[in-house]
Design a protein around this motif. Structure first.
Motif, PDB file in Angstrom:
ATOM      1  N   LYS A  14      -4.888  -0.484 -11.599  1.00  0.00           N
ATOM      2  CA  LYS A  14      -3.944  -1.451 -12.164  1.00  0.00           C
ATOM      3  C   LYS A  14      -3.443  -0.897 -13.494  1.00  0.00           C
ATOM      4  N   ARG A  15      -2.122  -0.836 -13.621  1.00  0.00           N
ATOM      5  CA  ARG A  15      -1.524  -0.481 -14.904  1.00  0.00           C
ATOM      6  C   ARG A  15      -1.571  -1.725 -15.772  1.00  0.00           C
ATOM      7  N   LEU A  16      -2.348  -1.676 -16.825  1.00  0.00           N
ATOM      8  CA  LEU A  16      -2.540  -2.842 -17.674  1.00  0.00           C
ATOM      9  C   LEU A  16      -1.287  -3.180 -18.468  1.00  0.00           C
ATOM     10  N   ASP A  17      -0.475  -2.165 -18.791  1.00  0.00           N
ATOM     11  CA  ASP A  17       0.754  -2.418 -19.546  1.00  0.00           C
ATOM     12  C   ASP A  17       1.817  -3.124 -18.702  1.00  0.00           C
ATOM     13  N   LEU A  18       1.835  -2.870 -17.396  1.00  0.00           N
ATOM     14  CA  LEU A  18       2.819  -3.485 -16.505  1.00  0.00           C
ATOM     15  C   LEU A  18       2.241  -4.611 -15.664  1.00  0.00           C
ATOM     16  N   ASP A  19       0.922  -4.744 -15.688  1.00  0.00           N
ATOM     17  CA  ASP A  19       0.215  -5.718 -14.848  1.00  0.00           C
ATOM     18  C   ASP A  19       0.586  -5.521 -13.376  1.00  0.00           C
ATOM     19  N   GLU A  20       0.604  -4.243 -12.936  1.00  0.00           N
ATOM     20  CA  GLU A  20       0.948  -3.902 -11.557  1.00  0.00           C
ATOM     21  C   GLU A  20      -0.117  -3.013 -10.955  1.00  0.00           C
ATOM     22  N   SER A  21      -0.440  -3.267  -9.689  1.00  0.00           N
ATOM     23  CA  SER A  21      -1.418  -2.452  -8.965  1.00  0.00           C
ATOM     24  C   SER A  21      -0.706  -1.348  -8.211  1.00  0.00           C
ATOM     25  N   PHE A  22      -1.404  -0.212  -8.062  1.00  0.00           N
ATOM     26  CA  PHE A  22      -0.858   0.906  -7.312  1.00  0.00           C
ATOM     27  C   PHE A  22      -1.990   1.686  -6.661  1.00  0.00           C
ATOM     28  N   GLU A  23      -1.606   2.468  -5.656  1.00  0.00           N
ATOM     29  CA  GLU A  23      -2.550   3.333  -4.954  1.00  0.00           C
ATOM     30  C   GLU A  23      -2.153   4.779  -5.208  1.00  0.00           C
ATOM     31  N   VAL A  24      -3.143   5.635  -5.401  1.00  0.00           N
ATOM     32  CA  VAL A  24      -2.871   7.071  -5.473  1.00  0.00           C
ATOM     33  C   VAL A  24      -2.711   7.547  -4.033  1.00  0.00           C
ATOM     34  N   ASP A  55      -2.709   3.365 -19.351  1.00  0.00           N
ATOM     35  CA  ASP A  55      -3.759   2.389 -19.623  1.00  0.00           C
ATOM     36  C   ASP A  55      -4.047   1.692 -18.298  1.00  0.00           C
ATOM     37  N   ILE A  56      -5.059   2.189 -17.571  1.00  0.00           N
ATOM     38  CA  ILE A  56      -5.336   1.712 -16.221  1.00  0.00           C
ATOM     39  C   ILE A  56      -6.797   1.316 -16.063  1.00  0.00           C
ATOM     40  N   ALA A  57      -7.030   0.586 -14.998  1.00  0.00           N
ATOM     41  CA  ALA A  57      -8.399   0.212 -14.622  1.00  0.00           C
ATOM     42  C   ALA A  57      -8.484   0.257 -13.104  1.00  0.00           C
ATOM     43  N   PRO A  58      -9.615   0.714 -12.559  1.00  0.00           N
ATOM     44  CA  PRO A  58      -9.789   0.673 -11.104  1.00  0.00           C
ATOM     45  C   PRO A  58      -9.829  -0.777 -10.632  1.00  0.00           C
ATOM     46  N   VAL A  59      -9.225  -1.041  -9.472  1.00  0.00           N
ATOM     47  CA  VAL A  59      -9.251  -2.372  -8.873  1.00  0.00           C
ATOM     48  C   VAL A  59      -9.499  -2.245  -7.376  1.00  0.00           C
ATOM     49  N   ALA A  60      -9.900  -3.339  -6.782  1.00  0.00           N
ATOM     50  CA  ALA A  60     -10.085  -3.368  -5.332  1.00  0.00           C
ATOM     51  C   ALA A  60      -8.713  -3.379  -4.663  1.00  0.00           C
ATOM     52  N   PRO A  61      -8.625  -2.817  -3.453  1.00  0.00           N
ATOM     53  CA  PRO A  61      -7.343  -2.882  -2.734  1.00  0.00           C
ATOM     54  C   PRO A  61      -6.955  -4.339  -2.512  1.00  0.00           C
ATOM     55  N   PRO A  62      -5.662  -4.619  -2.490  1.00  0.00           N
ATOM     56  CA  PRO A  62      -5.242  -6.008  -2.234  1.00  0.00           C
ATOM     57  C   PRO A  62      -5.636  -6.427  -0.832  1.00  0.00           C
ATOM     58  N   ASP A  63      -5.779  -7.741  -0.626  1.00  0.00           N
ATOM     59  CA  ASP A  63      -6.128  -8.262   0.693  1.00  0.00           C
ATOM     60  C   ASP A  63      -5.111  -7.828   1.741  1.00  0.00           C
ATOM     61  N   ASN A  64      -3.843  -7.900   1.395  1.00  0.00           N
ATOM     62  CA  ASN A  64      -2.779  -7.449   2.285  1.00  0.00           C
ATOM     63  C   ASN A  64      -2.302  -6.106   1.760  1.00  0.00           C
ATOM     64  N   TRP A  65      -3.007  -5.048   2.096  1.00  0.00           N
ATOM     65  CA  TRP A  65      -2.723  -3.729   1.537  1.00  0.00           C
ATOM     66  C   TRP A  65      -1.381  -3.172   1.970  1.00  0.00           C
ATOM     67  N   SER A  66      -0.754  -3.722   3.002  1.00  0.00           N
ATOM     68  CA  SER A  66       0.538  -3.208   3.445  1.00  0.00           C
ATOM     69  C   SER A  66       1.662  -3.645   2.505  1.00  0.00           C
ATOM     70  N   GLY A  67       1.407  -4.649   1.682  1.00  0.00           N
ATOM     71  CA  GLY A  67       2.346  -5.056   0.656  1.00  0.00           C
ATOM     72  C   GLY A  67       3.748  -5.315   1.150  1.00  0.00           C
ATOM     73  N   ALA A  68       4.707  -4.705   0.480  1.00  0.00           N
ATOM     74  CA  ALA A  68       6.115  -4.930   0.778  1.00  0.00           C
ATOM     75  C   ALA A  68       6.571  -4.259   2.065  1.00  0.00           C
ATOM     76  N   PHE A  69       5.741  -3.430   2.652  1.00  0.00           N
ATOM     77  CA  PHE A  69       6.145  -2.687   3.836  1.00  0.00           C
ATOM     78  C   PHE A  69       6.191  -3.556   5.080  1.00  0.00           C
ATOM     79  N   GLY A  70       5.431  -4.631   5.106  1.00  0.00           N
ATOM     80  CA  GLY A  70       5.417  -5.496   6.269  1.00  0.00           C
ATOM     81  C   GLY A  70       4.820  -4.823   7.487  1.00  0.00           C
ATOM     82  N   THR A  71       3.971  -3.849   7.252  1.00  0.00           N
ATOM     83  CA  THR A  71       3.335  -3.143   8.367  1.00  0.00           C
ATOM     84  C   THR A  71       1.844  -3.395   8.323  1.00  0.00           C
TER      85      THR A  71
END
Length: 96
Positions: A14-24, A55-71
């Motif tokens: 999670k990018r703490l400055d943007l309050d957004e989660s991402f995956e490598v 400025d990041i912190a490790p987080v658990a994957p989201p429950d719906n990991w497909s996110g905006a992809f709808g897959t």
């Protein structure tokens, strides 16, 4: 100051400055390039120096990991196998 967190492919942060989660999604250690994909679908490429400044912190994957992809890449199997090899063989037969 940002924490020293090493990127790991397939891990969520999670990018703490943007309050957004991402995956490598990719790491090229030779070119020191890290590709990340935000939950919204946006892809960003960072060099190692830029990663180190985040400025990041490790987080658990989201429950719906497909996110905006709808897959949803999960495969439901309608059989049981007694070993990985037999399961792969069953899948091969089913897909041929």
């Amino acid at each position: 100051m940002a924490q020293a967190i090493n990127p790991e492919r397939g891990h969520w942060y999670k990018r703490l400055d943007l309050d957004e989660s991402f995956e490598v999604v990719a790491i090229d250690r030779d070119d020191e390039c890290i590709e990340i994909q935000y939950y919204s679908g946006e892809v960003e490429e960072l060099d190692q120096a830029s990663w180190d400044l985040l400025d990041i912190a490790p987080v658990a994957p989201p429950d719906n990991w497909s996110g905006a992809f709808g897959t949803d890449n999960r495969v439901e199997l309608d059989f049981q196998a007694d070993s990985l090899e037999s399961a792969l063989n069953m899948m091969d037969r089913k897909n041929s």
